[in-house]
Motif scaffolding. Structure first.
Motif, PDB file in Angstrom:
ATOM      1  N   GLU A  39     -10.499   8.093   1.613  1.00  0.00           N
ATOM      2  CA  GLU A  39     -10.235   8.977   0.487  1.00  0.00           C
ATOM      3  C   GLU A  39      -8.754   9.008   0.185  1.00  0.00           C
ATOM      4  O   GLU A  39      -7.923   8.673   1.035  1.00  0.00           O
ATOM      5  CB  GLU A  39     -10.766  10.383   0.761  1.00  0.00           C
ATOM      6  N   TYR A  40      -8.433   9.413  -1.040  1.00  0.00           N
ATOM      7  CA  TYR A  40      -7.055   9.360  -1.505  1.00  0.00           C
ATOM      8  C   TYR A  40      -6.880  10.348  -2.653  1.00  0.00           C
ATOM      9  O   TYR A  40      -7.802  10.544  -3.458  1.00  0.00           O
ATOM     10  CB  TYR A  40      -6.747   7.931  -1.975  1.00  0.00           C
TER      11      TYR A  40
ATOM     12  N   ASP B 121     -10.291  19.606  -7.463  1.00  0.00           N
ATOM     13  CA  ASP B 121     -11.123  20.795  -7.257  1.00  0.00           C
ATOM     14  C   ASP B 121     -12.485  20.689  -7.942  1.00  0.00           C
ATOM     15  O   ASP B 121     -13.258  21.639  -7.955  1.00  0.00           O
ATOM     16  CB  ASP B 121     -10.395  22.046  -7.741  1.00  0.00           C
ATOM     17  N   ASP B 122     -12.790  19.512  -8.519  1.00  0.00           N
ATOM     18  CA  ASP B 122     -14.038  19.376  -9.277  1.00  0.00           C
ATOM     19  C   ASP B 122     -14.491  17.914  -9.343  1.00  0.00           C
ATOM     20  O   ASP B 122     -14.829  17.415 -10.405  1.00  0.00           O
ATOM     21  CB  ASP B 122     -13.841  19.924 -10.694  1.00  0.00           C
ATOM     22  N   PHE B 123     -14.518  17.218  -8.209  1.00  0.00           N
ATOM     23  CA  PHE B 123     -14.921  15.813  -8.210  1.00  0.00           C
ATOM     24  C   PHE B 123     -16.438  15.698  -8.170  1.00  0.00           C
ATOM     25  O   PHE B 123     -17.135  16.653  -7.861  1.00  0.00           O
ATOM     26  CB  PHE B 123     -14.268  15.044  -7.058  1.00  0.00           C
TER      27      PHE B 123
ATOM     28  N   TYR C   8      -6.026  13.850  -8.956  1.00  0.00           N
ATOM     29  CA  TYR C   8      -7.403  13.404  -8.778  1.00  0.00           C
ATOM     30  C   TYR C   8      -7.665  13.052  -7.318  1.00  0.00           C
ATOM     31  O   TYR C   8      -6.761  12.676  -6.583  1.00  0.00           O
ATOM     32  CB  TYR C   8      -7.697  12.176  -9.653  1.00  0.00           C
ATOM     33  N   PHE C   9      -8.933  13.170  -6.948  1.00  0.00           N
ATOM     34  CA  PHE C   9      -9.419  12.825  -5.613  1.00  0.00           C
ATOM     35  C   PHE C   9     -10.397  11.679  -5.770  1.00  0.00           C
ATOM     36  O   PHE C   9     -11.238  11.689  -6.659  1.00  0.00           O
ATOM     37  CB  PHE C   9     -10.132  14.044  -5.015  1.00  0.00           C
ATOM     38  N   VAL C  10     -10.287  10.670  -4.913  1.00  0.00           N
ATOM     39  CA  VAL C  10     -11.261   9.587  -4.879  1.00  0.00           C
ATOM     40  C   VAL C  10     -11.684   9.386  -3.432  1.00  0.00           C
ATOM     41  O   VAL C  10     -10.872   9.458  -2.517  1.00  0.00           O
ATOM     42  CB  VAL C  10     -10.712   8.275  -5.498  1.00  0.00           C
ATOM     43  N   LYS C  11     -12.981   9.165  -3.248  1.00  0.00           N
ATOM     44  CA  LYS C  11     -13.527   8.865  -1.929  1.00  0.00           C
ATOM     45  C   LYS C  11     -14.548   7.756  -2.093  1.00  0.00           C
ATOM     46  O   LYS C  11     -15.408   7.826  -2.970  1.00  0.00           O
ATOM     47  CB  LYS C  11     -14.196  10.093  -1.320  1.00  0.00           C
TER      48      LYS C  11
ATOM     49  N   VAL D  93     -10.388   4.101 -15.028  1.00  0.00           N
ATOM     50  CA  VAL D  93      -9.649   4.295 -13.796  1.00  0.00           C
ATOM     51  C   VAL D  93      -9.930   3.094 -12.903  1.00  0.00           C
ATOM     52  O   VAL D  93     -11.085   2.705 -12.741  1.00  0.00           O
ATOM     53  CB  VAL D  93     -10.084   5.607 -13.088  1.00  0.00           C
ATOM     54  N   TYR D  94      -8.870   2.522 -12.347  1.00  0.00           N
ATOM     55  CA  TYR D  94      -9.018   1.386 -11.443  1.00  0.00           C
ATOM     56  C   TYR D  94      -8.721   1.820 -10.017  1.00  0.00           C
ATOM     57  O   TYR D  94      -7.754   2.544  -9.775  1.00  0.00           O
ATOM     58  CB  TYR D  94      -8.060   0.254 -11.818  1.00  0.00           C
TER      59      TYR D  94
END
Length: 94
Positions: free
Chosen positions: A89-90, A27-29, A76-79, A1-2
Motif C-alpha cells: 500500500e502507498y 478516508d474514502d477508498f 490518495y491511498f492505493v493498496k 491514474v497510473y
C-alpha cells in the motif's frame, strides 16, 4: 491514474486479473473492479506488463485506473493485493 507494481517475490504471478486494487481518497477508498468484471462501469482497472511478457520475478506491471470524470486532487491511498494475499500500500498526492 497510473500505478506501477514490481514483482519482488520469488515466483511468477499468473492471474493478474484476480488482484484486488483499492484506491481513493485516504478516508474514502474503494475496491476497483478489473475491466473484465466491471461490465463497462467506472472506475475500472487494466494493466500492461512493462518489461517482460509475463509478470515474472523482477517484472513490473502498469495498472491504469480509469474514471468517468476527474477524481480530483488530494491525498490518495492505493493498496494492491495479489491472489496469494500479499499486499502493498502507498499514499500519494495528486
Amino acid at each position: 491514474v497510473y500505478i506501477w507494481v514490481k514483482n519482488v517475490g520469488s515466483t511468477r504471478i499468473e492471474t493478474i486479473e484476480e488482484c484486488d486494487v483499492f484506491l481513493g481518497p485516504d478516508d474514502d477508498f474503494m475496491r476497483i473492479s478489473h475491466e473484465g468484471e466491471a461490465g463497462g462501469a467506472y472506475p475500472r482497472w487494466s494493466y500492461d506488463i512493462e518489461n517482460d511478457t509475463e509478470w515474472g520475478v523482477g517484472a513490473t506491471i502498469k495498472i491504469t485506473v480509469s474514471y468517468d470524470a476527474d477524481p480530483g486532487s488530494g491525498t490518495y491511498f492505493v493498496k494492491i493485493v495479489i491472489p496469494n494475499g500479499i499486499a502493498a500500500e502507498y499514499y500519494f498526492s495528486m
